[in-house]
Write a protein that holds these residues in place. Structure first.
Motif, PDB file in Angstrom:
ATOM      1  N   ILE A  67      -2.807  12.640   7.453  1.00  0.00           N
ATOM      2  CA  ILE A  67      -2.412  11.316   6.980  1.00  0.00           C
ATOM      3  C   ILE A  67      -2.662  11.253   5.481  1.00  0.00           C
ATOM      4  O   ILE A  67      -3.769  11.528   5.015  1.00  0.00           O
ATOM      5  N   TYR A  68      -1.617  10.918   4.727  1.00  0.00           N
ATOM      6  CA  TYR A  68      -1.699  10.821   3.269  1.00  0.00           C
ATOM      7  C   TYR A  68      -1.658   9.357   2.865  1.00  0.00           C
ATOM      8  O   TYR A  68      -0.706   8.642   3.208  1.00  0.00           O
ATOM      9  N   LEU A  69      -2.654   8.912   2.138  1.00  0.00           N
ATOM     10  CA  LEU A  69      -2.694   7.543   1.647  1.00  0.00           C
ATOM     11  C   LEU A  69      -2.188   7.518   0.211  1.00  0.00           C
ATOM     12  O   LEU A  69      -2.704   8.229  -0.653  1.00  0.00           O
ATOM     13  N   VAL A  70      -1.171   6.706  -0.038  1.00  0.00           N
ATOM     14  CA  VAL A  70      -0.607   6.566  -1.374  1.00  0.00           C
ATOM     15  C   VAL A  70      -0.690   5.109  -1.796  1.00  0.00           C
ATOM     16  O   VAL A  70      -0.787   4.207  -0.957  1.00  0.00           O
ATOM     17  N   GLY A  71      -0.652   4.884  -3.099  1.00  0.00           N
ATOM     18  CA  GLY A  71      -0.735   3.522  -3.603  1.00  0.00           C
ATOM     19  C   GLY A  71      -1.200   3.516  -5.040  1.00  0.00           C
ATOM     20  O   GLY A  71      -1.644   4.539  -5.575  1.00  0.00           O
ATOM     21  N   MET A  72      -1.125   2.370  -5.661  1.00  0.00           N
ATOM     22  CA  MET A  72      -1.537   2.225  -7.043  1.00  0.00           C
ATOM     23  C   MET A  72      -3.037   2.465  -7.188  1.00  0.00           C
ATOM     24  O   MET A  72      -3.804   2.341  -6.222  1.00  0.00           O
ATOM     25  N   MET A  73      -3.455   2.808  -8.389  1.00  0.00           N
ATOM     26  CA  MET A  73      -4.878   2.984  -8.654  1.00  0.00           C
ATOM     27  C   MET A  73      -5.626   1.693  -8.323  1.00  0.00           C
ATOM     28  O   MET A  73      -5.140   0.586  -8.542  1.00  0.00           O
ATOM     29  N   GLY A  74      -6.796   1.848  -7.714  1.00  0.00           N
ATOM     30  CA  GLY A  74      -7.589   0.686  -7.357  1.00  0.00           C
ATOM     31  C   GLY A  74      -7.202   0.027  -6.051  1.00  0.00           C
ATOM     32  O   GLY A  74      -7.756  -1.020  -5.689  1.00  0.00           O
ATOM     33  N   SER A  75      -6.274   0.626  -5.314  1.00  0.00           N
ATOM     34  CA  SER A  75      -5.818  -0.005  -4.067  1.00  0.00           C
ATOM     35  C   SER A  75      -6.749   0.255  -2.878  1.00  0.00           C
ATOM     36  O   SER A  75      -6.512  -0.267  -1.791  1.00  0.00           O
ATOM     37  N   GLY A  76      -7.787   1.045  -3.074  1.00  0.00           N
ATOM     38  CA  GLY A  76      -8.764   1.262  -2.006  1.00  0.00           C
ATOM     39  C   GLY A  76      -8.468   2.447  -1.111  1.00  0.00           C
ATOM     40  O   GLY A  76      -8.980   2.533   0.009  1.00  0.00           O
ATOM     41  N   LYS A  77      -7.671   3.389  -1.596  1.00  0.00           N
ATOM     42  CA  LYS A  77      -7.266   4.540  -0.764  1.00  0.00           C
ATOM     43  C   LYS A  77      -8.468   5.364  -0.307  1.00  0.00           C
ATOM     44  O   LYS A  77      -8.523   5.814   0.838  1.00  0.00           O
TER      45      LYS A  77
END
Length: 292
Positions: A105-115
């Motif tokens: 499972i790969y978590l992607v998102g903007m910096m600071g999004s809590g990944k």
């Protein structure tokens, strides 16, 4: 293929000895599953590989290593599930884990999004190992921080390492991987991430700006403050990055919207949504994706 990968990526695993016995009763099964998850959450996981990104016309050999022991204390390590949310998370993870068939499972998102935080929670309840791609890159260049890598070697060098790390990880199984905010900008990275399940953690930009401003931007090489209010400058830069990346985030298999979670829970502020609630929503969305 995996045998070749294991020659360069060595992960210490724990073998489930319970699988050699006959099927236990329902109560015994729950205890066994809980004990397995508790032991896996304490697993020391080492990843060692040779990364050779191209820098101009030459290649640089880089050694990568990472440990998952830096995860914070959790409901699994404490040995008890103390809240209703904890129990929901545990139940949902037990339902979905067999359906994943070992896929990463790969978590992607903007910096600071809590990944990273969400990734550690998911890894513990699913019995997966956790890796932060930025940490792997830092360790591959002798522990140099991401911000310093950008300063010393440039963004292209960092992105080359990032792609190679994702390539290596994509050939493994049972991993939760927190990616850097910019990992989505290279199509080749999606090729690797789509070997597993990609999850986009969608957080409103104003909430991100509040979080990042509160802890500072020293470790964020793409957030360069000009004169003026720190929050305003951070929000302005995040908005620019969002314009560049928002379309790429739509490539994710699953979207976890904090605004949607907050609305379901009756919260007006997404900052009221807890990491556990986000992890539960991620599992629900992954389950829905697997049913398609």
């Amino acid at each position: 293929m995996e045998a070749k990968v294991l020659q360069s990526l060595h992960v210490t695993t724990w073998v489930d000895s319970d699988s050699t016995f006959s099927a236990p009763s329902n109560s015994m099964r729950l205890c066994t599953q809980f004990e397995k998850k508790r032991r896996v959450s304490m697993l020391k996981c080492n990843l060692v590989g040779t990364i050779k990104p191209m820098i101009g016309d030459r290649a640089a050999g880089l050694k990568v290593s990472c440990t998952s022991q830096n995860s914070p204390a959790s409901i699994l390590e404490s040995g008890t599930f103390t809240t209703e949310e904890d129990l929901v998370l545990k139940k949902k993870s037990e339902e979905i884990e067999p359906c994943l068939s070992g896929r990463c499972i790969y978590l992607v998102g903007m910096m600071g999004s809590g990944k990273t935080t969400i990734g550690q929670i998911l890894s513990e309840v699913l019995g997966y190992s956790f890796f932060d791609s930025d940490k792997l890159i830092e360790q591959s260049v002798g522990g140099t921080a991401v911000a310093d890598i950008f300063k010393l070697h440039g963004e292209a060098f960092f992105r080359n390492n990032e792609t190679e790390v994702l390539h290596k990880l994509s050939q493994m199984h049972r991993l939760i991987i927190s990616t850097g905010g910019g990992a989505v900008i290279r199509p080749i990275n999606w090729k690797y991430m789509h070997k597993g399940i990609s999850v986009f953690i969608d957080v409103p930009l104003d909430a991100l700006a509040q979080r990042i401003t509160a802890i500072g931007t020293a470790s964020r090489p793409l957030l360069h403050h000009g004169s003026g209010d720190a929050y305003t400058q951070t929000l302005k830069r995040l908005s620019k990055l969002w314009e560049e990346r928002s379309e790429a985030y739509t490539n994710a298999h699953v979207r976890v919207s904090l605004e949607r979670i907050a609305a379901k829970l009756g919260h007006e502020d997404v900052c009221c949504v807890s990491p556990t609630q986000i992890a539960i929503e991620a599992l629900i969305q992954i389950e829905d994706y697997l049913k398609k």
